[in-house]
Write an enzyme that holds these catalytic residues in place. Sequence first.
Site, PDB file in Angstrom:
ATOM      1  N   TYR A 229       0.777  -1.236   0.000  1.00 53.03           N
ATOM      2  CA  TYR A 229       0.000   0.000   0.000  1.00 53.03           C
ATOM      3  C   TYR A 229       0.813   1.292   0.000  1.00 53.03           C
ATOM      4  O   TYR A 229       0.251   2.365  -0.112  1.00 53.03           O
ATOM      5  CB  TYR A 229      -1.041   0.022   1.121  1.00 53.03           C
ATOM      6  CG  TYR A 229      -0.538  -0.338   2.520  1.00 53.03           C
ATOM      7  CD1 TYR A 229       0.351   0.474   3.202  1.00 53.03           C
ATOM      8  CD2 TYR A 229      -0.990  -1.501   3.142  1.00 53.03           C
ATOM      9  CE1 TYR A 229       0.788   0.144   4.472  1.00 53.03           C
ATOM     10  CE2 TYR A 229      -0.557  -1.841   4.416  1.00 53.03           C
ATOM     11  CZ  TYR A 229       0.336  -1.020   5.077  1.00 53.03           C
ATOM     12  OH  TYR A 229       0.774  -1.354   6.318  1.00 53.03           O
ATOM     13  N   CYS A 414      -4.793 -32.872  39.557  1.00 51.59           N
ATOM     14  CA  CYS A 414      -5.601 -32.971  38.340  1.00 51.59           C
ATOM     15  C   CYS A 414      -7.071 -33.146  38.742  1.00 51.59           C
ATOM     16  O   CYS A 414      -7.388 -34.024  39.541  1.00 51.59           O
ATOM     17  CB  CYS A 414      -5.124 -34.159  37.502  1.00 51.59           C
ATOM     18  SG  CYS A 414      -6.248 -34.578  36.167  1.00 51.59           S
ATOM     19  N   CYS A 417      -8.062 -37.079  37.580  1.00 50.82           N
ATOM     20  CA  CYS A 417      -7.527 -38.281  38.228  1.00 50.82           C
ATOM     21  C   CYS A 417      -6.989 -37.994  39.635  1.00 50.82           C
ATOM     22  O   CYS A 417      -6.553 -38.895  40.334  1.00 50.82           O
ATOM     23  CB  CYS A 417      -6.444 -38.919  37.356  1.00 50.82           C
ATOM     24  SG  CYS A 417      -4.932 -37.936  37.324  1.00 50.82           S
TER      25      CYS A 417
HETATM   26  S1  IVH Z   1      -1.002   3.168   5.602  1.00 53.74           S
HETATM   27  C1  IVH Z   1       1.832   6.421   7.100  1.00 53.74           C
HETATM   28  N1  IVH Z   1      -2.731   1.451   4.620  1.00 53.74           N
HETATM   29  O1  IVH Z   1      -2.465  -0.292   9.993  1.00 53.74           O
HETATM   30  C2  IVH Z   1       0.834   5.427   6.607  1.00 53.74           C
HETATM   31  N2  IVH Z   1      -1.801   1.001   6.761  1.00 53.74           N
HETATM   32  O2  IVH Z   1      -2.916   1.114  12.527  1.00 53.74           O
HETATM   33  C3  IVH Z   1       0.865   4.157   7.331  1.00 53.74           C
HETATM   34  N3  IVH Z   1      -2.536  -1.109   7.764  1.00 53.74           N
HETATM   35  O3  IVH Z   1       0.903   0.329  10.768  1.00 53.74           O
HETATM   36  C4  IVH Z   1       0.083   3.014   6.947  1.00 53.74           C
HETATM   37  N4  IVH Z   1      -3.853  -1.725   6.111  1.00 53.74           N
HETATM   38  O4  IVH Z   1       0.339  -1.856   9.538  1.00 53.74           O
HETATM   39  C5  IVH Z   1      -1.926   1.764   5.657  1.00 53.74           C
HETATM   40  N5  IVH Z   1      -4.251   0.000   3.620  1.00 53.74           N
HETATM   41  C6  IVH Z   1      -3.444   0.316   4.643  1.00 53.74           C
HETATM   42  C7  IVH Z   1      -3.322  -0.528   5.776  1.00 53.74           C
HETATM   43  C8  IVH Z   1      -2.486  -0.147   6.818  1.00 53.74           C
HETATM   44  C9  IVH Z   1      -3.365  -2.048   7.300  1.00 53.74           C
HETATM   45  C10 IVH Z   1      -1.845  -1.158   9.074  1.00 53.74           C
HETATM   46  C11 IVH Z   1      -0.392  -0.750   9.053  1.00 53.74           C
HETATM   47  C12 IVH Z   1      -0.287   0.379  10.037  1.00 53.74           C
HETATM   48  C13 IVH Z   1      -1.482   0.143  10.900  1.00 53.74           C
HETATM   49  C14 IVH Z   1      -1.910   1.394  11.616  1.00 53.74           C
END
Ligand code: IVH
Length: 673
Positions: A229, A414, A417
């Site tokens: 992402y 236990c 037993c």
């Molecule tokens: S963006 C600075 N996108 O959620 C931007 N995070 O609670 C940081 N996470 O540490 C993250 N899906 O591990 C982003 N589509 C997504 C996500 C995502 C899960 C997690 C990630 C982050 C945590 C924060």
Amino acid sequence: MESPNLEIKQRASELRSLLQKASYAYYVLDNPIMEDAVYDSLYRELQQLETQYPELASLDSPTARVGEKPATGFKSVQHRIPLYSLENAFNIEELQNWEKRTQRQTPSIKVAEYVCELKIDGSALALSYENGILVRGVTRGDGVTGEDITQNVRTIRSIPLKLELENCPPLVEVRGEAFLPLDVFQQINQERLTVGEQLFANPRNAAAGTLRQLNPKIVAKRKLDFFAYTLHIPGQDDTSIARTQWEALELLQKMGFKVNPNRTLSPTSQEVAEYYQRWDTERLNLPYMTDGVVVKLNSFSLQEQLGFTQKFPRWAIALKYAAEEAPTRVENIVINVGRTGALTPLAHMRPVQLAGTTVSRATLHNADRLKELDIRIGDTVIVRKAGEIIPEVLRVLRELRPPDTQAFEMPLNCPVCHQKVVRTLGEAVTRCVNASCPAILKGAIEHWVSRDALDINGMGEKLGYQLVERGLVHSVADLYELTTQKLQTLERMGNKLAEKLIDAIALSKTKPWSRVLYGLGIRHVGSVNAQTLTQQFPSIEQLSQAEIHDIAAVYGIGAEIAGSVHQWFRIPANQTLISRLQNLGLQLEAEVKETPITPLTGKTFVITGTLPTLKREEVKELIEKTGAKVTDSVSKKTDYLVVGAEAGSKLTKAQKLGITCLEESQLLELLNQ
Ligand code: IVH
């Protein structure tokens, strides 16, 4: 060392690119383009080439995913760019407040566009690519420093080892979430349950635990997946290759990553709210866990204007779903004794609706957890249940504790037993170690008859319990001495049914040695480990006499499993059980494939050079079928040298020793005779 010629180099490169494409189609697009068997055979061909010509091996080869030795620990490394976490909002109102705040900070934001993504409940990873090749994978850690788990990251098939990107910048950093699909998570917990290991509380813990596994072979088996992402180009402006988050996601997809398809571009917070609400129900149909949605400002230049607080980006927010948690009252605390003798405290609670089901039991795990919670009968507690996960007590609401409650402690005996229980130093689990404890015995029988073990049809849990309670069975070996008369003393057991059962029990004697080993229920020996062990130790004789280090030396086994197996065979009651099973005719060794005696049986062959039509492995297989063996070097003991093109020193030596040399056609003739 031999050097590959141009043709071989080309072949290796073609194979690599084809396998790469097939793997991408399978793991990322979920749309296979090749039969498994074809993939396997091409993979083997590439592997052989790389073994024969080590200079062909490369970091981005599909063969480089698994196979390295277990790690002894992980190195801490500092992230090039810190991994920030996200501010949370729990409802639309909080989202709108965030929106207003951002608009106040940057007036130009009035026409903002938001990217909505699912918030995957896994473990964040930072991947570094140098000149397009994956060189490092690091856990989030505290956001500033993480652990270098590159070996494990390589086993995740949906992470490309090489980026598909023209004019790739010298350094690319990709972030995303590693996660365990729900079905894999359940399967892992099921296996842990059968071997008496502590269960993972949720897929996130299981993913994080798996990523920190020292043995990459185990990681590979666990089938982690990854959604990318974030895209960064360290040292350069990120906008040099994408101007918006939306473009970055599309580029990540082009580069070969799996990017979650359920994303939208929403011009207003009204649409963001609709997305959030829609996915609150639809997420239940997804094969992985999500715990909210992430809303990000699309434009990178706006993101830059807003910047970061100490912990969070100001341009993004996590809009979380209400947790599947609820308060209820503890009505009783009982101790369950499992097959491995483990004592598990359980809270019996006033039934409560959670995640669409009624929950009235929750695990309290072990003595440490009991102490930590200081949970008492009468307490009001918060329980949590997510997906298919066993409910657990999260915390006790002390303020609501009624007067005159008593602390609850693990019993010293236990509950089944009444023998003394044991807690080994350094272990969380308290155990009953009385091998004839009915609870252990019932569990042992249930496991022995189960499908992956001896698979005794018709022998359900209830019947096993009755047999133990009536004193008809004191060990799994007793099952084989049951008679129709004995069985007919049980409730609702007619002659026909009894006969059927006796037949099913007898049939289980034909089950292979690996199933028997699994059925014995040795701690840490699940069906996969049982198969690995039986391949290395083809008989119980060999396994029972093996030293710990011999067992631990088996790839994929390790010290903990080896210790458990070794200890099991040292217990006299288990030795008695084995000798009874042996006398009863169970399969305690692998079936030996009979090779026919031929004129070539016992002869020794060496192969050199490239044969015109057959591959080395094929020749070897053909020769070995006759009972002859194939070795690597020519000596006085060699009977035949099979010679192909570009044969080297082996041929000269064989000629000196007067060894019969055969070309491929002559070899085939000899084999046909
Ligand atoms: S963006 C600075 N996108 O959620 C931007 N995070 O609670 C940081 N996470 O540490 C993250 N899906 O591990 C982003 N589509 C997504 C996500 C995502 C899960 C997690 C990630 C982050 C945590 C924060």
